[in-house]
Design a protein around this motif. Structure first.
Motif, PDB file in Angstrom:
ATOM      1  N   ASP A  18      -7.571   7.403   8.748  1.00  0.00           N
ATOM      2  CA  ASP A  18      -6.210   7.829   9.081  1.00  0.00           C
ATOM      3  C   ASP A  18      -5.351   7.835   7.820  1.00  0.00           C
ATOM      4  O   ASP A  18      -5.086   6.800   7.212  1.00  0.00           O
ATOM      5  CB  ASP A  18      -5.603   6.885  10.126  1.00  0.00           C
ATOM      6  N   GLY A  19      -4.939   9.038   7.411  1.00  0.00           N
ATOM      7  CA  GLY A  19      -4.135   9.185   6.198  1.00  0.00           C
ATOM      8  C   GLY A  19      -4.937   9.358   4.926  1.00  0.00           C
ATOM      9  O   GLY A  19      -4.352   9.535   3.852  1.00  0.00           O
ATOM     10  N   ALA A  20      -6.277   9.331   4.996  1.00  0.00           N
ATOM     11  CA  ALA A  20      -7.105   9.524   3.800  1.00  0.00           C
ATOM     12  C   ALA A  20      -7.039  10.978   3.350  1.00  0.00           C
ATOM     13  O   ALA A  20      -7.013  11.900   4.166  1.00  0.00           O
ATOM     14  CB  ALA A  20      -8.551   9.136   4.095  1.00  0.00           C
ATOM     15  N   ILE A  21      -7.014  11.184   2.037  1.00  0.00           N
ATOM     16  CA  ILE A  21      -6.932  12.532   1.464  1.00  0.00           C
ATOM     17  C   ILE A  21      -8.357  13.065   1.312  1.00  0.00           C
ATOM     18  O   ILE A  21      -9.140  12.545   0.519  1.00  0.00           O
ATOM     19  CB  ILE A  21      -6.219  12.525   0.098  1.00  0.00           C
ATOM     20  N   VAL A  22      -8.682  14.087   2.091  1.00  0.00           N
ATOM     21  CA  VAL A  22     -10.058  14.574   2.198  1.00  0.00           C
ATOM     22  C   VAL A  22     -10.121  16.049   1.813  1.00  0.00           C
ATOM     23  O   VAL A  22      -9.278  16.848   2.238  1.00  0.00           O
ATOM     24  CB  VAL A  22     -10.592  14.381   3.631  1.00  0.00           C
ATOM     25  N   SER A  23     -11.128  16.400   1.025  1.00  0.00           N
ATOM     26  CA  SER A  23     -11.398  17.807   0.718  1.00  0.00           C
ATOM     27  C   SER A  23     -12.687  18.227   1.400  1.00  0.00           C
ATOM     28  O   SER A  23     -13.549  17.398   1.706  1.00  0.00           O
ATOM     29  CB  SER A  23     -11.504  18.030  -0.792  1.00  0.00           C
TER      30      SER A  23
ATOM     31  N   PRO B 212      -1.110  23.019   1.296  1.00  0.00           N
ATOM     32  CA  PRO B 212       0.046  22.140   1.069  1.00  0.00           C
ATOM     33  C   PRO B 212       0.857  21.861   2.334  1.00  0.00           C
ATOM     34  O   PRO B 212       1.236  20.714   2.598  1.00  0.00           O
ATOM     35  CB  PRO B 212       0.874  22.887   0.019  1.00  0.00           C
ATOM     36  N   GLU B 213       1.134  22.888   3.136  1.00  0.00           N
ATOM     37  CA  GLU B 213       1.990  22.672   4.311  1.00  0.00           C
ATOM     38  C   GLU B 213       1.279  21.823   5.358  1.00  0.00           C
ATOM     39  O   GLU B 213       1.833  20.821   5.839  1.00  0.00           O
ATOM     40  CB  GLU B 213       2.391  24.024   4.906  1.00  0.00           C
ATOM     41  N   ALA B 214       0.063  22.209   5.713  1.00  0.00           N
ATOM     42  CA  ALA B 214      -0.670  21.470   6.749  1.00  0.00           C
ATOM     43  C   ALA B 214      -0.972  20.047   6.301  1.00  0.00           C
ATOM     44  O   ALA B 214      -0.897  19.102   7.096  1.00  0.00           O
ATOM     45  CB  ALA B 214      -1.963  22.205   7.099  1.00  0.00           C
ATOM     46  N   ALA B 215      -1.323  19.881   5.012  1.00  0.00           N
ATOM     47  CA  ALA B 215      -1.645  18.541   4.519  1.00  0.00           C
ATOM     48  C   ALA B 215      -0.416  17.644   4.527  1.00  0.00           C
ATOM     49  O   ALA B 215      -0.495  16.453   4.890  1.00  0.00           O
ATOM     50  CB  ALA B 215      -2.226  18.641   3.104  1.00  0.00           C
ATOM     51  N   ARG B 216       0.727  18.186   4.130  1.00  0.00           N
ATOM     52  CA  ARG B 216       1.942  17.368   4.128  1.00  0.00           C
ATOM     53  C   ARG B 216       2.334  16.972   5.552  1.00  0.00           C
ATOM     54  O   ARG B 216       2.787  15.845   5.783  1.00  0.00           O
ATOM     55  CB  ARG B 216       3.070  18.111   3.416  1.00  0.00           C
ATOM     56  N   ASP B 217       2.154  17.884   6.493  1.00  0.00           N
ATOM     57  CA  ASP B 217       2.445  17.533   7.896  1.00  0.00           C
ATOM     58  C   ASP B 217       1.504  16.426   8.374  1.00  0.00           C
ATOM     59  O   ASP B 217       1.939  15.482   9.049  1.00  0.00           O
ATOM     60  CB  ASP B 217       2.282  18.767   8.783  1.00  0.00           C
ATOM     61  N   ALA B 218       0.213  16.547   8.031  1.00  0.00           N
ATOM     62  CA  ALA B 218      -0.766  15.535   8.461  1.00  0.00           C
ATOM     63  C   ALA B 218      -0.483  14.191   7.820  1.00  0.00           C
ATOM     64  O   ALA B 218      -0.612  13.132   8.461  1.00  0.00           O
ATOM     65  CB  ALA B 218      -2.178  16.005   8.125  1.00  0.00           C
ATOM     66  N   ALA B 219      -0.078  14.196   6.542  1.00  0.00           N
ATOM     67  CA  ALA B 219       0.237  12.948   5.856  1.00  0.00           C
ATOM     68  C   ALA B 219       1.473  12.289   6.460  1.00  0.00           C
ATOM     69  O   ALA B 219       1.519  11.063   6.658  1.00  0.00           O
ATOM     70  CB  ALA B 219       0.450  13.208   4.366  1.00  0.00           C
ATOM     71  N   ALA B 220       2.479  13.098   6.772  1.00  0.00           N
ATOM     72  CA  ALA B 220       3.696  12.556   7.387  1.00  0.00           C
ATOM     73  C   ALA B 220       3.377  11.942   8.752  1.00  0.00           C
ATOM     74  O   ALA B 220       3.910  10.875   9.110  1.00  0.00           O
ATOM     75  CB  ALA B 220       4.747  13.652   7.524  1.00  0.00           C
TER      76      ALA B 220
ATOM     77  N   THR C 102       0.833  -1.194   0.000  1.00  0.00           N
ATOM     78  CA  THR C 102       0.000   0.000   0.000  1.00  0.00           C
ATOM     79  C   THR C 102       0.871   1.248   0.000  1.00  0.00           C
ATOM     80  O   THR C 102       1.840   1.354   0.759  1.00  0.00           O
ATOM     81  CB  THR C 102      -0.909   0.003   1.238  1.00  0.00           C
ATOM     82  N   ARG C 103       0.522   2.191  -0.859  1.00  0.00           N
ATOM     83  CA  ARG C 103       1.302   3.427  -0.935  1.00  0.00           C
ATOM     84  C   ARG C 103       1.060   4.287   0.296  1.00  0.00           C
ATOM     85  O   ARG C 103      -0.005   4.259   0.901  1.00  0.00           O
ATOM     86  CB  ARG C 103       0.934   4.206  -2.182  1.00  0.00           C
ATOM     87  N   SER C 104       2.045   5.080   0.643  1.00  0.00           N
ATOM     88  CA  SER C 104       1.948   5.923   1.823  1.00  0.00           C
ATOM     89  C   SER C 104       0.970   7.068   1.586  1.00  0.00           C
ATOM     90  O   SER C 104       0.640   7.425   0.447  1.00  0.00           O
ATOM     91  CB  SER C 104       3.324   6.494   2.179  1.00  0.00           C
ATOM     92  N   SER C 105       0.530   7.669   2.684  1.00  0.00           N
ATOM     93  CA  SER C 105      -0.328   8.849   2.593  1.00  0.00           C
ATOM     94  C   SER C 105       0.401   9.992   1.896  1.00  0.00           C
ATOM     95  O   SER C 105      -0.192  10.719   1.094  1.00  0.00           O
ATOM     96  CB  SER C 105      -0.757   9.275   4.003  1.00  0.00           C
ATOM     97  N   THR C 106       1.689  10.123   2.174  1.00  0.00           N
ATOM     98  CA  THR C 106       2.474  11.194   1.546  1.00  0.00           C
ATOM     99  C   THR C 106       2.525  11.028   0.034  1.00  0.00           C
ATOM    100  O   THR C 106       2.363  11.996  -0.725  1.00  0.00           O
ATOM    101  CB  THR C 106       3.900  11.213   2.128  1.00  0.00           C
ATOM    102  N   GLU C 107       2.737   9.797  -0.431  1.00  0.00           N
ATOM    103  CA  GLU C 107       2.776   9.545  -1.882  1.00  0.00           C
ATOM    104  C   GLU C 107       1.430   9.853  -2.529  1.00  0.00           C
ATOM    105  O   GLU C 107       1.372  10.495  -3.591  1.00  0.00           O
ATOM    106  CB  GLU C 107       3.159   8.085  -2.141  1.00  0.00           C
ATOM    107  N   ARG C 108       0.372   9.418  -1.888  1.00  0.00           N
ATOM    108  CA  ARG C 108      -0.965   9.655  -2.450  1.00  0.00           C
ATOM    109  C   ARG C 108      -1.313  11.140  -2.428  1.00  0.00           C
ATOM    110  O   ARG C 108      -1.952  11.656  -3.337  1.00  0.00           O
ATOM    111  CB  ARG C 108      -2.010   8.831  -1.696  1.00  0.00           C
TER     112      ARG C 108
END
Length: 428
Positions: free
Chosen positions: A52-57, A28-36, A2-8
């Protein structure tokens, strides 16, 4: 693997830049911190749950602390920033969701077509010359194009299910009281609900549980054999595009072959009674007029004229007429609940047509309003009668169209289980 949250997330950001007007703001900054952080938890064997780690708008009408909530309009530019995040956003963050940005919407969520003269119109995911559906326009397009995995929208008359249907994804409208509205800019407090759009029913179910404050559970599709699916042929089937009709009938046949009982369901009398109870304007228009009473004249030039004209019609309705309508609505909700006791859910096309072209609707006010009324016709039933409802993509259409299942108030988890079973059949 499974690909990481950061990659997705990086893939989602790349896709977000490939289509204009889908997002009004990215994080971008907050999302990258949350993904990491989500990736670090995963490596440590820790999970906050299915989001956890899902990309949500999130739709542009949800409060984000420190930002002015514009709700797709210019009229709110001078408003103070929000003190806190909307209730659903707080719950999503606590569940580990990676919030990528705000998605575009119809001004004040008041149209099913998806056009916005202020922030631009995100074209349909299949063809940008076609409408995206509204009012959660950017939400539907973002999921379909992969710039978010789950999008959170609002649904007052179909604003989650319409863009989901027209862009070929799943959209769920929960029972109105299921998810808190705190921090969501209102259109019609009596009809507003908050729901997810995603590629699968399971993802919608997980997001819905988190937003409702429930413990997410694995979604178990129910047994299709023995299900009673009502089909309310009549008012909800008029003026339906042939490709939508054909796909809907194929979907019903798929369910019948799997052992579901597809039965006639008569509800036209209740639909006509609800229409007769309206006092010359929609409930949404009347309640929106109350929300906008101070803005309608002070910021008249900042409104989309098509939205403002509908709100002004609501402002003309006397309070006594509105109160009579709402009392009659209570009676009709109870009558519909009794009628639906004989079926597990009822089915109809989510929208009567696939997505029409944008240009003719911009050029002709009459065409705009006619298309908007037809687009909202089927989905609005779920809001007016206080039901829960979901749309699933139908196979074999040249443009996306939705198969909508609607169930009694409070039967949300049962409806999601039914929808998951139908989804499996339709995909096969």
């Amino acid at each position: 693997m499974t690909r990481s949250s950061t990659e997705r997330l990086e893939e989602a950001f790349e896709r977000a830049t490939q289509r204009d007007h889908v997002f009004t703001r990215l994080y971008p900054e907050a999302a990258r911190d949350a993904a990491a952080a989500a990736d670090a938890r995963r490596r440590a064997g820790i999970s906050l749950g299915p989001l956890d780690g899902a990309i949500v708008s999130i739709k542009d009408l949800f409060d984000v602390a420190g930002e002015v909530t514009l709700a797709g309009s210019q009229a709110l530019r001078g408003s103070p920033p929000a003190d806190t995040d909307a209730a659903v956003l707080r719950r999503l963050r606590r569940a580990g969701a990676v919030v990528i940005g705000r998605t575009n919407m119809v001004e004040f969520a008041f149209s099913g077509l998806g056009l916005n003269p202020h922030t631009g119109t995100p074209g349909n995911a299949v063809d940008p010359a076609l409408i995206p559906g509204g009012s959660s326009s950017g939400a539907g397009v973002s999921v379909a194009l992969g710039s978010s995995e789950i999008a959170i929208g609002s649904d007052t008359g179909g604003s989650v299910r319409i863009p989901a249907a027209l862009n070929g994804v799943v959209g769920f409208k929960p029972t109105a009281r299921r998810v808190p509205l705190d921090g969501a800019y209102p259109l019609s407090p009596s009809l507003d609900s908050i729901g997810p759009l995603a590629r699968t029913v399971a993802e919608c179910a997980s997001a819905d549980a988190v937003m409702a404050g429930a413990e997410p559970q694995p979604l178990e599709p129910c047994q299709v054999a023995g299900l009673r699916i009502g089909v309310p042929r009549g008012l909800l089937f008029g003026d339906t595009e042939p490709v939508v009709t054909e796909a809907f009938e194929r979907s019903l046949e798929t369910l019948s072959r799997a052992g579901a009982h597809v039965v006639a369901l008569a509800i036209d009398d209740l639909l006509e009674a609800m229409s007769a109870a309206l006092p010359g304007a929609s409930i949404a228009a009347i309640e929106a007029a109350a929300v906008h009473v101070s803005l309608l004249h002070a910021a008249a030039g900042d409104y989309d004229p098509r939205v403002r004209s509908r709100i002004l019609r609501g402002a003309e309705i006397p309070a006594a007429a509105y109160l009579r309508t709402m009392q009659r609505r209570v009676e009709l909700i109870a009558a519909m609940d009794r009628r639906l006791a004989s079926v597990d859910a009822f089915a109809c096309p989510a929208t009567a047509t696939t997505a029409p072209a944008i240009a003719p609707l911009l050029a002709d006010e009459d065409a705009y309003h006619a298309a908007n009324m037809l687009m909202l016709r089927n989905t609005a039933v779920g809001n007016l009668f206080d039901l829960c409802s979901i749309t699933l993509p139908m196979a074999g259409t040249p443009r996306p169209a939705g198969f909508m299942l609607t169930a009694r108030s409070g039967q949300d988890e049962r409806l999601l289980s039914i929808a998951a079973a139908c989804e499996g059949l339709f995909r096969r």
